[in-house]
Design a protein around this motif. Structure first.
Motif, PDB file in Angstrom:
ATOM      1  N   ASN A 112       1.098  -1.061   0.053  1.00  0.00           N
ATOM      2  CA  ASN A 112      -0.084   0.321   0.028  1.00  0.00           C
ATOM      3  C   ASN A 112       0.925   1.194  -0.245  1.00  0.00           C
ATOM      4  N   LEU A 113       2.061   1.041  -0.129  1.00  0.00           N
ATOM      5  CA  LEU A 113       2.692   1.925  -0.088  1.00  0.00           C
ATOM      6  C   LEU A 113       3.419   2.518  -1.464  1.00  0.00           C
ATOM      7  N   LYS A 114       3.542   2.090  -2.540  1.00  0.00           N
ATOM      8  CA  LYS A 114       3.593   2.371  -3.651  1.00  0.00           C
ATOM      9  C   LYS A 114       3.587   3.666  -3.935  1.00  0.00           C
ATOM     10  N   PRO A 115       2.233   3.910  -4.419  1.00  0.00           N
ATOM     11  CA  PRO A 115       0.846   5.049  -4.035  1.00  0.00           C
ATOM     12  C   PRO A 115       1.114   6.046  -3.668  1.00  0.00           C
ATOM     13  N   PHE A 116       2.709   6.393  -2.807  1.00  0.00           N
ATOM     14  CA  PHE A 116       2.751   7.625  -2.066  1.00  0.00           C
ATOM     15  C   PHE A 116       4.296   7.852  -3.565  1.00  0.00           C
ATOM     16  N   TYR A 117       4.832   6.848  -3.793  1.00  0.00           N
ATOM     17  CA  TYR A 117       6.004   7.080  -5.090  1.00  0.00           C
ATOM     18  C   TYR A 117       5.920   7.770  -5.968  1.00  0.00           C
ATOM     19  N   HIS A 118       6.597   8.908  -6.439  1.00  0.00           N
ATOM     20  CA  HIS A 118       6.161   8.876  -7.890  1.00  0.00           C
ATOM     21  C   HIS A 118       7.132   8.320  -8.547  1.00  0.00           C
ATOM     22  N   GLU A 119       7.249   8.093 -10.214  1.00  0.00           N
ATOM     23  CA  GLU A 119       7.767   7.225 -11.216  1.00  0.00           C
ATOM     24  C   GLU A 119       9.094   7.525 -10.502  1.00  0.00           C
ATOM     25  N   ALA A 120       9.781   8.821 -10.033  1.00  0.00           N
ATOM     26  CA  ALA A 120      11.155   9.162 -10.645  1.00  0.00           C
ATOM     27  C   ALA A 120      11.208   9.003  -9.120  1.00  0.00           C
ATOM     28  N   ALA A 121      11.154   8.517  -8.239  1.00  0.00           N
ATOM     29  CA  ALA A 121      11.513   8.169  -6.869  1.00  0.00           C
ATOM     30  C   ALA A 121      12.151   7.605  -6.296  1.00  0.00           C
ATOM     31  N   LEU A 122      13.463   7.986  -5.650  1.00  0.00           N
ATOM     32  CA  LEU A 122      14.705   7.665  -5.374  1.00  0.00           C
ATOM     33  C   LEU A 122      14.890   6.906  -3.667  1.00  0.00           C
ATOM     34  N   LEU A 123      15.503   5.678  -3.579  1.00  0.00           N
ATOM     35  CA  LEU A 123      15.481   5.955  -2.283  1.00  0.00           C
ATOM     36  C   LEU A 123      17.469   5.501  -1.524  1.00  0.00           C
ATOM     37  N   THR A 124      17.565   5.719  -0.489  1.00  0.00           N
ATOM     38  CA  THR A 124      18.511   5.665  -0.321  1.00  0.00           C
ATOM     39  C   THR A 124      18.863   4.870   1.261  1.00  0.00           C
ATOM     40  N   PHE A 125      18.547   4.009   1.528  1.00  0.00           N
ATOM     41  CA  PHE A 125      18.475   2.760   2.995  1.00  0.00           C
ATOM     42  C   PHE A 125      19.720   2.333   3.445  1.00  0.00           C
ATOM     43  N   GLU A 126      20.243   2.814   4.509  1.00  0.00           N
ATOM     44  CA  GLU A 126      21.498   2.758   4.437  1.00  0.00           C
ATOM     45  C   GLU A 126      21.979   2.771   3.837  1.00  0.00           C
ATOM     46  N   GLY A 127      22.569   3.388   2.914  1.00  0.00           N
ATOM     47  CA  GLY A 127      23.541   3.723   1.675  1.00  0.00           C
ATOM     48  C   GLY A 127      23.400   2.826   0.421  1.00  0.00           C
ATOM     49  N   GLN A 128      22.369   2.173   0.763  1.00  0.00           N
ATOM     50  CA  GLN A 128      22.315   1.525  -0.241  1.00  0.00           C
ATOM     51  C   GLN A 128      20.710   2.424  -1.479  1.00  0.00           C
ATOM     52  N   GLU A 129      20.989   2.454  -2.434  1.00  0.00           N
ATOM     53  CA  GLU A 129      20.481   3.432  -3.861  1.00  0.00           C
ATOM     54  C   GLU A 129      19.901   2.222  -4.474  1.00  0.00           C
ATOM     55  N   PHE A 130      18.157   2.547  -4.356  1.00  0.00           N
ATOM     56  CA  PHE A 130      16.987   2.426  -5.236  1.00  0.00           C
ATOM     57  C   PHE A 130      16.608   2.993  -5.931  1.00  0.00           C
ATOM     58  N   GLN A 131      16.006   2.705  -7.538  1.00  0.00           N
ATOM     59  CA  GLN A 131      15.358   3.930  -7.782  1.00  0.00           C
ATOM     60  C   GLN A 131      13.485   3.460  -8.750  1.00  0.00           C
TER      61      GLN A 131
END
Lengths: 128, 128
Positions: free
Chosen positions: A28-47
């Motif tokens: 259910n968190l998916k709709p919070f994110y824009h297509e261009a969203a970036l996450l850096t989690f403990e130094g790991q990068e996700f796009q």
């Protein structure tokens, strides 16, 4: 700048953690994110939402309680909202040390809605 | 998105703390701030370089050492840079507890240069 930045920021963070904590429903968190969203989690990068959701779904949070110490919101010059959250994660075990964390978001409006464009999560663990 | 976000973010943070730590010279931070800049410092809000500098100049930092634990940088969709720094402030006294802090910045390009548009500083003090 959006004059409702505190209201929107506070609402977003409340809804975000509610969705994060819903067992087996973190999709259910998916709709919070824009297509261009970036996450850096403990130094790991996700796009992008797919990659970010895959990471979020993998995080074990059973028996972990989140205590928020501070939540600061600012409007950005282009109508977005800058959120800085700090707090602690605590396990039910009294033997485990609480783990301070930092969670930051940059939200931007698209049409009537706000989406996460940037997100950084860090456990603030120090050698002390 | 700016492909040099890590380089520019790292350079900015290094220069910012160098200017902050220069004794009696903290006015050198002024050119880092855009006219529209916002600072939230421990929940207090400041707007514009004059007001921000007045606050920064008032912060006592003698005999305090800053240790950076993590520095995360992300590009924003409009060419800006999102910076999340966590660390500790320690006094020279061994009796004082280290104070964890969170420091976040949103930098945006104006012409050839990057300026601070948003900044939040929090001592992450928890009841534990």
């Amino acid at each position: 700048m959006n004059p409702k930045f505190k209201e929107i920021g506070g609402l977003f963070v409340g809804e975000y953690y509610k969705a994060f904590d819903a067992k087996n429903n973190r999709m259910n968190l998916k709709p919070f994110y824009h297509e261009a969203a970036l996450l850096t989690f403990e130094g790991q990068e996700f796009q992008g939402p797919e990659s970010i959701l895959q990471k979020l779904m993998s995080i074990q949070s059973d028996n972990i309680e989140r205590l928020i110490s501070s939540a600061d919101y600012q409007p950005t010059i282009d109508g977005g909202i800058f959120c800085t959250i700090s707090g602690q994660l605590r396990t039910v075990s009294e033997h485990d040390k609480p783990m301070p964390f930092v969670h930051t978001f940059l939200l931007k409006p698209v049409g009537e809605n706000f989406f996460v464009f940037n997100e950084v999560f860090r456990l603030a663990l120090h050698d002390c």
